[in-house]
Write a protein that holds these residues in place. Structure first.
Motif: not given
Lengths: 312, 301
Positions: A32, A174-175, A177-178, A181-183, A185-186, A191
């Motif tokens: 995370t 998956r959420v 990790r997303s 990577e890019d808060e 975008a999530a 989300k």
């Protein structure tokens, strides 16, 4: 032969506490991207929770000594450390990541002060002693009870490992990790970034608390000296050397670093005269710090880099 | 009671000067520098080294129990601490910047660095306490019954001078203005032809210089030991957050507030919890006003 075997068993039991902490950190930092500087603090919460619940009654404390079953102590350790994580997370996870780092750092220091000064519960620097150890009352031989303890450790690690593997491969993982990577975008995909972070943070803290509780019921004596910031750094070095974002890496890193640490300990005791023990200890910590920094600069992905998952 | 207030202000000025360094790294380099406490400690030990080398003690001026030798050693320490910090930036943080590593990587690196520095100090100077001099604070009456320790007053004056110099540096010099521009918006600053690399170097030098001053003063009024930086880092972070991370004067205000609260805690016989009290204030501020007293809401970048 039996000496070597019992040393190895002891080595792997102690290593287990690091492995479990490293797995707990992996869910927070590896998956995370949250920087928890208070690992020693959450580990201590677990250790003291189990010690107070399962330990004997001391003459000089006003709270504790409930003599509960060890398994209950461990479950409560997970819950109490998780609650500690919840409180810290609620306040800081909405802010910039620096604040989480600073707050968890503060929590670890404050908890140490509490452990040191609330003598009516923790016995301060004297610590809590004579804590129960599983199977110790069934088998007289420490060797046999250590074998049993190692089996418990392996079972617990296996359970945590598989649970985490399932979790990080699930949509939930998956959420996470997303978010790492890019808060933005999530967030844009609808989300609730804060809730996911909070869940991952609580889960990691609970696992660290379990490691602390297992430590307490193995060494049977805990004092504030056991929960210093060097512990936090050790766990980071383990995870980063092993490979953040890879649960197997977290385990491998813990074993490798703990082996090096133990070996250097024996080496120092063997070759360094008592006059220079302080310097030798300092040098060893410098080396651990150097390993951490060098890994960050040259090989941030670690020995076992994170696997790239492709869905479908 | 008045002595507690003075103690709080003296302690607060050291925290404030250190927190200014934190604030500059936070706003220009954009990470929480966990090694800031150790930069103060390095500053103190550099001064100690020169005082030992000169072998003339720390001198005295009138009622103040330090004189030119201490001031010379501070100047020496400012140079060496700045060089150390620039070297570390070049070896470590520059590499991470070039790789555009995440902010978390910077924080972990700084955390590792603090551990390395702390133990290098232990390795070189030993784990025992050291003293710059045999200084025993002695209060002298100023007006009627009102007594103060002259050294405490001088520490406050030096801090005030530092803040004034910093303010004029940030507002009147080109470098200072560039620094504020980079803190405000690094991309826009770069587009306008500001040399961000030189701004970064200046930021480290200013932070290190203030830390060298603060560390030496702290060593003078208390003592030196390898843990001194570690003990100051939480109060400094608390000062930064309480005052407001985006405002460098917030760090000064926060430093004095934390210093005074700690002194108040000592007067209430809670000195064992000093570290935790700074943390508690910080948490209260994070809940009620996360941007701090003087801070503005942060853009997330």
């Amino acid at each position: 032969m039996i000496d070597i075997l019992s040393f190895l068993i002891f080595f792997f039991i102690v290593c287990s506490f690091y492995i479990i902490s490293s797995l707990g950190l992996n869910i927070q930092y590896g998956f995370t991207g949250m920087f928890n500087v208070g690992i020693a603090g959450f580990f201590a919460v677990g250790a003291y929770t189990s010690a107070i619940l399962t330990g004997p009654n001391y003459a000089d404390t006003i709270f504790g000594g409930f003599g509960l079953p060890i398994i209950l102590g461990w479950v409560c350790a997970i819950i109490v450390s998780g609650i500690a994580g919840l409180l810290v997370g609620l306040i800081t996870l909405k802010l910039r990541e620096d604040f989480l780092a600073i707050s968890t750092f503060g929590i670890a220091i404050s908890l140490q002060l509490v452990a040191l000064n609330v003598e009516s519960v923790t016995r301060g620097p004297n610590g809590l002693y004579a804590l129960p150890k599983p199977f110790a009352h069934i088998f007289d031989s420490p060797f046999v009870s250590n074998v049993c303890y190692l089996i418990i450790c392996i079972v617990v690690i296996t359970m945590i490992y598989y649970a985490l593997e399932r979790a990080v491969r699930s949509p939930w993982g998956r959420v996470l990790r997303s978010i790492r990577e890019d808060e933005v975008a999530a967030e844009a995909l609808g989300k609730n970034v804060f809730m996911y972070r909070l869940q991952a943070f609580i889960l990691g803290c609970g696992i660290m608390g379990l490691a602390g509780a297992m430590y307490a019921n193995f060494v049977r004596f805990i004092s504030p000296q056991d929960f210093l910031p060097i512990f936090t750094i050790q766990v980071y070095v383990m995870l980063i050397v092993g490979g953040k974002g890879n649960n197997l890496g977290a385990i491998v890193g813990a074993i490798v670093i703990w082996a090096l640490w133990s070996a250097s300990d024996s080496l120092i005791n063997f070759i360094v005269t008592p006059d220079f023990q302080t310097q030798a200890a300092a040098l060893r910590i410098i080396i651990v710090g150097m390993v951490l920094v060098l890994m960050l600069v040259f090989k941030p992905s670690g020995i076992l880099p994170e696997k790239k998952h492709v869905s479908g | 009671m008045i002595q507690y207030v003075v103690d709080g202000l003296v302690n607060g000025s050291i925290i404030a000067l250190g927190a200014v360094g934190l604030s500059i790294t936070y706003n220009v380099l954009r990470f929480a520098n966990f090694a800031q406490g150790e930069i103060l400690a390095i500053g103190a030990y550099m001064s100690m080294a020169l005082i030992v080398l000169m072998g003339v003690g720390i001198g005295s001026i009138g009622p103040v129990s330090f004189g030119w030798p201490l001031l010379v050693s501070i100047a020496f320490s400012i140079v060496l601490t700045s060089v150390t910090v620039l070297l570390v930036d070049w070896m470590l943080f520059r590499v991470l910047r070039r790789r555009s590593a995440s902010r978390i990587t910077f924080i972990i690196a700084a955390f590792g660095l603090s551990l390395i520095f702390r133990n290098i100090i232990t390795l070189v100077a030993g784990a025992d306490q050291m003293f710059l001099s045999f200084y025993i604070p002695k209060a002298i009456p100023v007006i009627g019954n009102f007594k103060v320790v002259p050294d405490d007053v001088v520490v406050l004056i030096i801090t005030a001078i530092c803040v004034v110099v910093l303010h004029s540096f940030l507002t009147s010099t080109t470098v200072g203005k560039k620094m504020r521009a980079v803190a405000e918006n690094p991309v826009l600053a770069m587009v306008n032809g500001i040399n961000v690399k030189s701004v970064i170097r200046w930021s480290w030098v200013i932070g290190a210089s203030l830390s060298a001053i603060a560390g030496t003063l702290h060593a003078h009024v208390t003592q030196l030991d390898p843990e001194m930086g570690f003990e100051l880092i939480l109060p400094m972070f608390a000062a930064l957050i309480v005052g407001g991370v985006t405002n460098v004067y917030g760090a000064v205000l926060g430093g004095f507030l934390i210093g005074l609260t700690e002194a108040f805690a000592v007067s209430m016989d809670l000195s064992a919890y000093r570290g935790a009290i700074a943390f508690l204030i910080m948490i209260v501020v994070l809940i009620l006003r996360p941007q701090g007293i003087l801070g503005e809401k942060e853009r997330d970048d």
